[in-house]
Write an enzyme that holds these catalytic residues in place. Sequence first.
Site, PDB file in Angstrom:
ATOM      1  N   ASP A 123       0.920  -0.898   0.333  1.00  0.00           N
ATOM      2  CA  ASP A 123      -0.017   0.006  -0.262  1.00  0.00           C
ATOM      3  C   ASP A 123       1.103   1.126   0.400  1.00  0.00           C
ATOM      4  O   ASP A 123       2.185   1.493   0.321  1.00  0.00           O
ATOM      5  CB  ASP A 123      -0.876   0.324   1.471  1.00  0.00           C
ATOM      6  CG  ASP A 123      -2.237  -1.056   0.836  1.00  0.00           C
ATOM      7  OD1 ASP A 123      -2.811  -1.346   0.139  1.00  0.00           O
ATOM      8  OD2 ASP A 123      -2.763  -1.463   2.428  1.00  0.00           O
ATOM      9  N   ASP A 139      -7.793  -1.257  -4.445  1.00  0.00           N
ATOM     10  CA  ASP A 139      -8.239  -0.655  -3.549  1.00  0.00           C
ATOM     11  C   ASP A 139      -9.151   0.062  -4.814  1.00  0.00           C
ATOM     12  O   ASP A 139     -10.340   0.053  -4.200  1.00  0.00           O
ATOM     13  CB  ASP A 139      -7.305  -0.078  -2.066  1.00  0.00           C
ATOM     14  CG  ASP A 139      -7.136  -1.701  -1.870  1.00  0.00           C
ATOM     15  OD1 ASP A 139      -6.764  -3.138  -1.729  1.00  0.00           O
ATOM     16  OD2 ASP A 139      -6.022  -0.975  -0.524  1.00  0.00           O
TER      17      ASP A 139
END
Length: 173
Positions: A123, A139
């Site tokens: 991330d 995401d």
Amino acid sequence: MKDKIINLLSLLCGSALLVWLDQYTKHLAVAKLKGQEPFAVVPGVFELLYSENRGAAFGMLQGRQGFFFVVGILVLAAAVYVMVRMPSYGCSRYHFLKVCTVMITAGAVGNMVDRVSQGYVVDFLYFRLIDFPIFNVADIYVTTATGLLLVLFLFYYKDEDFEIFRPGRRKGE
């Protein structure tokens, strides 16, 4: 049969392109951000910050890689089922549903690739202003598609539009 092949090829090609983009951005995050201070895109608002997520959204279910793998396989199976049941691209009524299916598939596969190859998901996108959990491009695919599906289900599609997905029912019945 031609409809099924066209839809499955669009799922495969569209998802492959989006997974490639997701993996490329994660590669850049590892190469440029890992071990570095956050890069402020908009100081105090949005920054690029390397993070390794071993859980689900918002850090839930840490270390449950097997669970995520099973969920990923179920998402893929559902996507194939939806695309096989849907009319061909000649029917524009389902175009947005097809796009959402491709995006959700790409998001699931993109994060599954990370989990299988590394044991965690990379991330790197962080909204500091609201202290939103760090996320990635996969995401974004899933969140955007889910939001669009919600709008479509509430305001665009009717109950009869989903009859084609009922098990045992054939197109045109």
